[in-house]
Write an enzyme that holds these catalytic residues in place. Structure first.
Site, PDB file in Angstrom:
ATOM      1  N   CYS A  39      68.475 -37.601  25.691  1.00 34.58           N
ATOM      2  CA  CYS A  39      69.460 -36.591  26.114  1.00 34.58           C
ATOM      3  C   CYS A  39      70.354 -36.249  24.917  1.00 34.58           C
ATOM      4  CB  CYS A  39      70.297 -37.136  27.266  1.00 34.58           C
ATOM      5  SG  CYS A  39      71.504 -35.923  27.836  1.00 34.58           S
TER       6      CYS A  39
ATOM      7  N   CYS B 169      77.564 -39.051  26.046  1.00 31.85           N
ATOM      8  CA  CYS B 169      78.341 -39.856  27.002  1.00 31.85           C
ATOM      9  C   CYS B 169      78.301 -41.329  26.551  1.00 31.85           C
ATOM     10  CB  CYS B 169      77.765 -39.707  28.403  1.00 31.85           C
ATOM     11  SG  CYS B 169      77.502 -37.975  28.865  1.00 31.85           S
TER      12      CYS B 169
ATOM     13  N   CYS C   9      76.199 -44.133  28.264  1.00 29.18           N
ATOM     14  CA  CYS C   9      74.849 -43.851  28.748  1.00 29.18           C
ATOM     15  C   CYS C   9      73.737 -44.237  27.771  1.00 29.18           C
ATOM     16  CB  CYS C   9      74.739 -42.368  29.073  1.00 29.18           C
ATOM     17  SG  CYS C   9      73.100 -41.977  29.730  1.00 29.18           S
TER      18      CYS C   9
ATOM     19  N   CYS D 193      67.290 -38.756  45.654  1.00 28.38           N
ATOM     20  CA  CYS D 193      68.050 -38.160  44.552  1.00 28.38           C
ATOM     21  C   CYS D 193      67.199 -38.218  43.279  1.00 28.38           C
ATOM     22  CB  CYS D 193      69.330 -38.930  44.293  1.00 28.38           C
ATOM     23  SG  CYS D 193      70.321 -39.170  45.766  1.00 28.38           S
TER      24      CYS D 193
ATOM     25  N   CYS E 285      68.720 -34.422  46.737  1.00 28.84           N
ATOM     26  CA  CYS E 285      69.855 -34.378  45.814  1.00 28.84           C
ATOM     27  C   CYS E 285      69.287 -34.348  44.394  1.00 28.84           C
ATOM     28  CB  CYS E 285      70.737 -35.615  45.998  1.00 28.84           C
ATOM     29  SG  CYS E 285      72.110 -35.685  44.820  1.00 28.84           S
TER      30      CYS E 285
ATOM     31  N   CYS F 107      78.257 -33.746  45.172  1.00 33.79           N
ATOM     32  CA  CYS F 107      78.409 -35.188  44.982  1.00 33.79           C
ATOM     33  C   CYS F 107      79.096 -35.338  43.633  1.00 33.79           C
ATOM     34  CB  CYS F 107      77.021 -35.836  44.983  1.00 33.79           C
ATOM     35  SG  CYS F 107      77.044 -37.574  44.560  1.00 33.79           S
TER      36      CYS F 107
ATOM     37  N   ARG G  61      80.410 -43.542  47.849  1.00 36.68           N
ATOM     38  CA  ARG G  61      79.236 -44.353  47.494  1.00 36.68           C
ATOM     39  C   ARG G  61      79.592 -45.450  46.501  1.00 36.68           C
ATOM     40  NH1 ARG G  61      75.105 -40.828  45.533  1.00 36.68           N
ATOM     41  NH2 ARG G  61      74.710 -40.408  47.716  1.00 36.68           N
TER      42      ARG G  61
HETATM   43  S1  SF4 Z   1      75.076 -39.287  31.360  1.00 40.01           S
HETATM   44 FE1  SF4 Z   1      73.355 -39.703  29.930  1.00 40.01          FE
HETATM   45  S2  SF4 Z   1      71.698 -38.420  30.699  1.00 40.01           S
HETATM   46 FE2  SF4 Z   1      73.584 -37.631  31.626  1.00 40.01          FE
HETATM   47  S3  SF4 Z   1      74.314 -36.061  30.236  1.00 40.01           S
HETATM   48 FE3  SF4 Z   1      75.326 -37.946  29.569  1.00 40.01          FE
HETATM   49  S4  SF4 Z   1      73.964 -38.796  27.975  1.00 40.01           S
HETATM   50 FE4  SF4 Z   1      72.778 -37.252  29.115  1.00 40.01          FE
END
Ligand code: SF4
Length: 328
Positions: free
Chosen positions: A68, A72, A75, A112, A143, A203, A275
């Site tokens: 990705c 974040c 993540c 989901c 979802c 959500c 949740r």
């Molecule tokens: S949470 Fe992870 S998968 Fe989702 S946008 Fe951020 S880096 Fe990408």
């Protein structure tokens, strides 16, 4: 001066009417009530709005993993961090439907699907739109969480049968900048707005344990509770510290703080499914029982949560039996 009674009355939208939103101060006051008073209030609001002793079960499947482009900090799927997560292309329609069938057989009510994208491309949606019809035919709610959505993408998903779209705010607007730099808090709100306008249920929740303050948590709840309508589902995640991510060494969340947050969310979001999400595999039965008592009424059910661990199905079934909790 705000009294305890004011806090409880003003934070209960079934009493004050939906146009009045709980302020950050009210949320803080509620959260700071004596623990037993807070969870008792949350429990009675819960029972007035939902079938008591019932939990909604969702199964989450990662239909496109890793690589990705977003950053974040929590993540392991971000391409910027060196983690053990494998990278896959979008799963085939047949494979997604097979997973949905298995989820249905093990008792889930909602399926989901998560994809590690900044936002889906139109060619991705072409694959995913027919999937929704197949999942609905199995009798499951649908979802998706695919990243940012334009208004027209949200409309297409709605038309194809999507019931819920997940897009978390993660934390307060202020702290957000320390966690994600590749898209703004405002952009997240825009996606949520597009989803709401299309008629898909929202959500939207957050993660605790990112290094935020209590006030950041109250501000997050304030933004969520101020949405009109309030989200139908609010996941409360506890950070799962994954080696290789910038937050791998964050401090653990204090369990009583988690229960307080859930109870506070239940009071200010009386009709929303709350949740108990990521982090559940390291929670004791007793902590989960307290969370259910305090208003949590939805869990992810299945052995994986995107890329991190979730309790085994048999363990969840045994816990629900011990607590006398039924699935919806
Ligand atoms: S949470 Fe992870 S998968 Fe989702 S946008 Fe951020 S880096 Fe990408």
């Amino acid at each position: 001066m705000i009294t305890d009674i004011d806090i409880v009355i003003k934070s209960d939208r079934s009493v004050i009417g939906k146009e009045e939103k709980p302020t950050v101060e009210i949320i803080k006051g509620l959260y700071s009530l004596p623990f037993n008073d807070l969870i008792s209030k949350a429990h009675s609001i819960h029972n007035a709005n939902f079938e008591p002793n019932t939990v909604q079960l969702s199964t989450l499947v990662n239909i496109k993993s890793g690589a990705c482009p977003e950053d974040c900090s929590y993540c392991p799927q971000s391409i910027r961090y060196k983690t053990n997560v494998s990278t896959t292309t979008l799963m085939s329609v047949e494979d997604i439907l097979e997973k949905a069938k298995k989820a249905k057989e093990s008792g889930a009510g909602r399926f989901c699907m998560g994809a590690a994208w900044r936002s889906p491309k139109d060619k991705d949606l072409k694959v995913l739109l027919p999937v929704l019809k197949g999942i609905k035919e199995l009798g499951l709610e649908t979802c998706m969480t695919l990243g940012m959505l334009t208004a027209s993408q949200a409309d297409k998903l709605k038309e194809a049968g999507l019931d819920y779209y997940n897009h978390n705010l993660d934390t307060s607007e202020n702290f957000y900048k320390k966690i994600i730099t590749t898209r703004t808090f405002e952009q997240r709100l825009e996606t949520i707005n597009n989803v709401q306008k299309s008629g898909i249920k929202v959500c939207c929740g957050g993660i605790i344990g990112l290094g935020e303050t209590d006030n950041d948590r109250f501000e997050l709840l304030h933004v969520i509770a101020s949405m009109e309508p309030q989200p139908e589902s609010v996941p409360i995640n506890t950070l799962v510290k994954v080696k290789g991510t910038p937050l791998q060494d964050e401090q653990d969340v204090e369990p009583i703080d988690l229960v307080r947050l859930i109870a506070t969310a239940r009071v200010i979001l009386p009709k929303t499914y709350i949740r108990l999400s990521a982090g559940r595999s390291s929670m004791s039965d007793e902590l989960q029982a307290l969370c259910f008592f305090s208003g949590a009424n939805s869990i992810f059910y299945g052995e994986e949560l995107l890329t991190t661990e979730n309790p085994k199905i048999n363990k969840d079934k045994a816990l629900m039996e011990k607590l006398g909790i039924m699935s919806e």
